[in-house]
Design a protein around this motif. Structure first.
Motif, PDB file in Angstrom:
ATOM      1  N   PHE A  16       0.828  -1.213   0.000  1.00  0.00           N
ATOM      2  CA  PHE A  16       0.000   0.000   0.000  1.00  0.00           C
ATOM      3  C   PHE A  16       0.858   1.256   0.000  1.00  0.00           C
ATOM      4  O   PHE A  16       1.933   1.276   0.623  1.00  0.00           O
ATOM      5  CB  PHE A  16      -0.907   0.012   1.241  1.00  0.00           C
ATOM      6  CG  PHE A  16      -1.817  -1.175   1.308  1.00  0.00           C
ATOM      7  CD1 PHE A  16      -1.414  -2.330   1.975  1.00  0.00           C
ATOM      8  CD2 PHE A  16      -3.038  -1.170   0.668  1.00  0.00           C
ATOM      9  CE1 PHE A  16      -2.232  -3.449   2.006  1.00  0.00           C
ATOM     10  CE2 PHE A  16      -3.864  -2.284   0.696  1.00  0.00           C
ATOM     11  CZ  PHE A  16      -3.458  -3.432   1.360  1.00  0.00           C
ATOM     12  N   ASN A  71      -8.963   0.353  -3.400  1.00  0.00           N
ATOM     13  CA  ASN A  71      -8.396  -0.749  -4.178  1.00  0.00           C
ATOM     14  C   ASN A  71      -7.731  -0.182  -5.431  1.00  0.00           C
ATOM     15  O   ASN A  71      -7.991   0.958  -5.820  1.00  0.00           O
ATOM     16  CB  ASN A  71      -9.519  -1.719  -4.610  1.00  0.00           C
ATOM     17  CG  ASN A  71     -10.064  -2.540  -3.454  1.00  0.00           C
ATOM     18  OD1 ASN A  71      -9.316  -3.052  -2.627  1.00  0.00           O
ATOM     19  ND2 ASN A  71     -11.385  -2.660  -3.392  1.00  0.00           N
ATOM     20  N   PRO A  77     -13.205  -0.115  -0.474  1.00  0.00           N
ATOM     21  CA  PRO A  77     -13.751  -1.196   0.348  1.00  0.00           C
ATOM     22  C   PRO A  77     -14.000  -0.721   1.769  1.00  0.00           C
ATOM     23  O   PRO A  77     -13.510   0.341   2.173  1.00  0.00           O
ATOM     24  CB  PRO A  77     -12.653  -2.256   0.323  1.00  0.00           C
ATOM     25  CG  PRO A  77     -11.393  -1.475   0.178  1.00  0.00           C
ATOM     26  CD  PRO A  77     -11.740  -0.261  -0.647  1.00  0.00           C
ATOM     27  N   CYS A  80      -9.701  -3.328   5.509  1.00  0.00           N
ATOM     28  CA  CYS A  80      -8.528  -4.010   4.956  1.00  0.00           C
ATOM     29  C   CYS A  80      -7.604  -4.398   6.113  1.00  0.00           C
ATOM     30  O   CYS A  80      -7.091  -3.515   6.808  1.00  0.00           O
ATOM     31  CB  CYS A  80      -7.811  -3.082   3.985  1.00  0.00           C
ATOM     32  SG  CYS A  80      -6.284  -3.798   3.336  1.00  0.00           S
ATOM     33  N   GLY A  81      -7.432  -5.688   6.302  1.00  0.00           N
ATOM     34  CA  GLY A  81      -6.648  -6.157   7.450  1.00  0.00           C
ATOM     35  C   GLY A  81      -5.165  -5.841   7.308  1.00  0.00           C
ATOM     36  O   GLY A  81      -4.549  -5.274   8.224  1.00  0.00           O
ATOM     37  N   GLY A  83      -3.884  -3.699   5.336  1.00  0.00           N
ATOM     38  CA  GLY A  83      -3.737  -2.246   5.237  1.00  0.00           C
ATOM     39  C   GLY A  83      -3.681  -1.587   6.602  1.00  0.00           C
ATOM     40  O   GLY A  83      -2.869  -0.696   6.853  1.00  0.00           O
ATOM     41  N   ASN A 167     -16.135  -6.560   4.868  1.00  0.00           N
ATOM     42  CA  ASN A 167     -16.124  -6.646   3.406  1.00  0.00           C
ATOM     43  C   ASN A 167     -16.455  -8.090   3.011  1.00  0.00           C
ATOM     44  O   ASN A 167     -16.259  -9.011   3.787  1.00  0.00           O
ATOM     45  CB  ASN A 167     -14.775  -6.190   2.837  1.00  0.00           C
ATOM     46  CG  ASN A 167     -13.602  -7.012   3.390  1.00  0.00           C
ATOM     47  OD1 ASN A 167     -13.723  -7.750   4.355  1.00  0.00           O
ATOM     48  ND2 ASN A 167     -12.445  -6.888   2.747  1.00  0.00           N
ATOM     49  N   ASN A 200     -14.505 -10.644  -2.560  1.00  0.00           N
ATOM     50  CA  ASN A 200     -13.150 -11.215  -2.559  1.00  0.00           C
ATOM     51  C   ASN A 200     -13.321 -12.726  -2.675  1.00  0.00           C
ATOM     52  O   ASN A 200     -14.323 -13.274  -2.181  1.00  0.00           O
ATOM     53  CB  ASN A 200     -12.433 -10.858  -1.251  1.00  0.00           C
ATOM     54  CG  ASN A 200     -12.266  -9.362  -1.109  1.00  0.00           C
ATOM     55  OD1 ASN A 200     -11.428  -8.739  -1.744  1.00  0.00           O
ATOM     56  ND2 ASN A 200     -13.117  -8.750  -0.273  1.00  0.00           N
ATOM     57  N   GLU A 218      -8.602 -10.787  -5.013  1.00  0.00           N
ATOM     58  CA  GLU A 218      -9.275  -9.721  -4.266  1.00  0.00           C
ATOM     59  C   GLU A 218     -10.215  -8.880  -5.132  1.00  0.00           C
ATOM     60  O   GLU A 218      -9.880  -8.546  -6.278  1.00  0.00           O
ATOM     61  CB  GLU A 218      -8.242  -8.785  -3.625  1.00  0.00           C
ATOM     62  CG  GLU A 218      -7.660  -9.327  -2.341  1.00  0.00           C
ATOM     63  CD  GLU A 218      -7.013  -8.242  -1.509  1.00  0.00           C
ATOM     64  OE1 GLU A 218      -7.538  -7.118  -1.471  1.00  0.00           O
ATOM     65  OE2 GLU A 218      -5.958  -8.536  -0.910  1.00  0.00           O
ATOM     66  N   ARG A 219     -11.336  -8.557  -4.540  1.00  0.00           N
ATOM     67  CA  ARG A 219     -12.258  -7.602  -5.175  1.00  0.00           C
ATOM     68  C   ARG A 219     -11.490  -6.311  -5.432  1.00  0.00           C
ATOM     69  O   ARG A 219     -10.806  -5.804  -4.555  1.00  0.00           O
ATOM     70  CB  ARG A 219     -13.425  -7.340  -4.234  1.00  0.00           C
ATOM     71  CG  ARG A 219     -14.438  -6.334  -4.723  1.00  0.00           C
ATOM     72  CD  ARG A 219     -15.564  -6.088  -3.750  1.00  0.00           C
ATOM     73  NE  ARG A 219     -15.130  -5.504  -2.484  1.00  0.00           N
ATOM     74  CZ  ARG A 219     -15.981  -5.015  -1.562  1.00  0.00           C
ATOM     75  NH1 ARG A 219     -17.287  -5.073  -1.757  1.00  0.00           N
ATOM     76  NH2 ARG A 219     -15.532  -4.507  -0.429  1.00  0.00           N
ATOM     77  N   CYS A 221      -8.849  -5.693  -7.001  1.00  0.00           N
ATOM     78  CA  CYS A 221      -7.387  -5.758  -7.106  1.00  0.00           C
ATOM     79  C   CYS A 221      -6.916  -6.923  -7.984  1.00  0.00           C
ATOM     80  O   CYS A 221      -5.859  -6.836  -8.595  1.00  0.00           O
ATOM     81  CB  CYS A 221      -6.737  -5.986  -5.741  1.00  0.00           C
ATOM     82  SG  CYS A 221      -7.069  -4.728  -4.557  1.00  0.00           S
ATOM     83  N   ALA A 226      -1.486 -11.537  -0.150  1.00  0.00           N
ATOM     84  CA  ALA A 226      -2.065 -11.756   1.187  1.00  0.00           C
ATOM     85  C   ALA A 226      -3.340 -10.937   1.321  1.00  0.00           C
ATOM     86  O   ALA A 226      -3.486  -9.895   0.675  1.00  0.00           O
ATOM     87  CB  ALA A 226      -1.075 -11.342   2.277  1.00  0.00           C
ATOM     88  N   THR A 229      -8.406  -9.709   5.866  1.00  0.00           N
ATOM     89  CA  THR A 229      -9.834  -9.981   6.090  1.00  0.00           C
ATOM     90  C   THR A 229     -10.203 -11.337   5.500  1.00  0.00           C
ATOM     91  O   THR A 229     -11.018 -12.068   6.056  1.00  0.00           O
ATOM     92  CB  THR A 229     -10.712  -8.884   5.452  1.00  0.00           C
ATOM     93  OG1 THR A 229     -10.304  -8.702   4.078  1.00  0.00           O
ATOM     94  CG2 THR A 229     -10.612  -7.570   6.209  1.00  0.00           C
TER      95      THR A 229
HETATM   96  N1  LIG Z   1      -9.893  -5.794  -1.870  1.00  0.00           N
HETATM   97  C1  LIG Z   1     -10.601  -5.846  -0.592  1.00  0.00           C
HETATM   98  C2  LIG Z   1     -10.024  -4.801   0.390  1.00  0.00           C
HETATM   99  C3  LIG Z   1      -8.611  -5.149   0.821  1.00  0.00           C
HETATM  100  C4  LIG Z   1      -8.633  -6.380   1.688  1.00  0.00           C
HETATM  101  C5  LIG Z   1      -7.295  -7.053   1.904  1.00  0.00           C
HETATM  102  N2  LIG Z   1      -6.157  -6.454   1.262  1.00  0.00           N
HETATM  103  C6  LIG Z   1      -7.039  -7.260   3.383  1.00  0.00           C
HETATM  104  O1  LIG Z   1      -5.864  -7.327   3.790  1.00  0.00           O
HETATM  105  O2  LIG Z   1      -8.037  -7.417   4.139  1.00  0.00           O
HETATM  106  C7  LIG Z   1     -12.094  -5.538  -0.797  1.00  0.00           C
HETATM  107  O3  LIG Z   1     -12.434  -4.895  -1.803  1.00  0.00           O
HETATM  108  O4  LIG Z   1     -12.882  -5.926   0.092  1.00  0.00           O
END
Ligand SMILES: N[C@H](CCC[C@H](N)C(=O)O)C(=O)O
Length: 284
Positions: A16, A71, A77, A80-81, A83, A167, A200, A218-219, A221, A226, A229
């Motif tokens: 990120f 994203n 979203p 994001c865990g 993130g 999410n 996702n 991932e939704r 992405c 990794a 969530t």
């Molecule tokens: N692409 C995901 C958000 C990032 C989740 C992921 N990177 C995490 O670590 O939880 C969504 O649209 O729900």
């Protein structure tokens, strides 16, 4: 032209760009994250390159600060865990007072409690959500209270379970995650009509009752190394199906995460850290 500084962090390779708007007003094109700007910044090769952009903003609901995340397709979203782990590692690296050991981060999924324990970042990811309308999904609830149903994609039949960690997540158990055509199946499952806000997608191999291995689409992405969530959602579904314990090791393409859902009640906890990559700036 305005020069915007950023720092890049990753959590197990889920990377990120972090832009700190706690103390200075960010241009509206950043705060509203104009789609073309986000997409161009996230592009590998043609841009800075990352899975998403995180803005740290002043709190509006009594937390320590607010996190907005985008994203790489420009969508926003709820949570994001990885993130949030990157954001906390950034805050810890950035602050002199190293005796602060807990934070509350405001997100679209609600307030997230983080504690620093023995140098590790422990995130209270909240309780998994199985109510179809809150995921959201049109999959019917099965006998164990999990939205589950069969979906056919490209003549392939999938048994899909759904869960939300703020999410949406679709979980598909497979005998092995080797040779999964992630690009063919991932995008079609992400945008399947049973998930009105898209989802996702995780292909999961149960290696033992205390270890699973997942492959992630991932939704917003596509494939990532990794998904925090997602790891929690996989534990929630598999534990509720009676296929794993409440404390497991999740093997992801980018590394391993310990996920704990004590007695399968209340919050799921994710323990790990994040790494600084580099600092930079761009003009807008
Ligand atoms: N692409 C995901 C958000 C990032 C989740 C992921 N990177 C995490 O670590 O939880 C969504 O649209 O729900």
């Amino acid at each position: 032209m305005t020069l915007i500084g950023f720092k890049k962090y990753h959590g197990l390779g889920n990377d990120f760009i972090i832009i700190d708007g706690r103390f200075s007003l960010l241009p509206s094109s950043i705060v509203s994250a104009e789609k073309h700007l986000v997409i161009s910044l996230c592009k590998r090769h043609y841009g800075i390159g990352c899975d998403g952009i995180i803005l740290i903003l002043p709190p509006v609901a009594g937390g320590d600060f607010r996190m907005k995340i985008f994203n790489s397709d420009g969508s926003e979203p709820e949570m994001c865990g990885n993130g949030i782990r990157c954001l906390i590692r950034y805050i810890l690296d950035d602050s002199e007072d190293d005796f602060v050991d807990s934070f509350i981060v405001e997100t679209l999924a609600g307030k997230i409690q983080i504690n620093i324990e023995e140098g590790n970042i422990k995130v209270d990811m909240g309780s998994p959500i199985f109510a179809p309308e809150k995921i959201p999904t049109t999959l019917p609830i099965n006998e164990r209270g999990i939205p589950q149903g069969r979906i056919t994609i490209l003549d392939q039949d999938f048994l899909v379970s759904a869960c939300s960690m703020g999410n949406p997540h679709a979980i598909i158990e497979v005998p092995t995650i080797k040779n999964i055509p992630l690009y063919e199946w991932g995008q079609k499952l992400e945008t399947h009509p049973v998930f009105p806000k898209y989802t996702n997608v995780h292909f999961v191999q149960v290696k033992s009752r205390s270890e699973i291995e997942i492959l992630i689409w991932e939704r917003g992405c596509g494939p990532t190394l990794a998904c925090g969530t997602g790891a929690c959602a996989c534990l929630a579904v598999l534990a509720k199906l009676g296929k794993c314990n409440d404390l497991i090791l999740v093997k992801l393409p980018g590394g391993e995460l310990e996920i704990n859902w004590p007695k399968m009640k209340g919050s799921i906890f994710m323990i790990g850290d994040a790494k600084y990559v580099y600092s930079g700036s761009f003009n807008i």
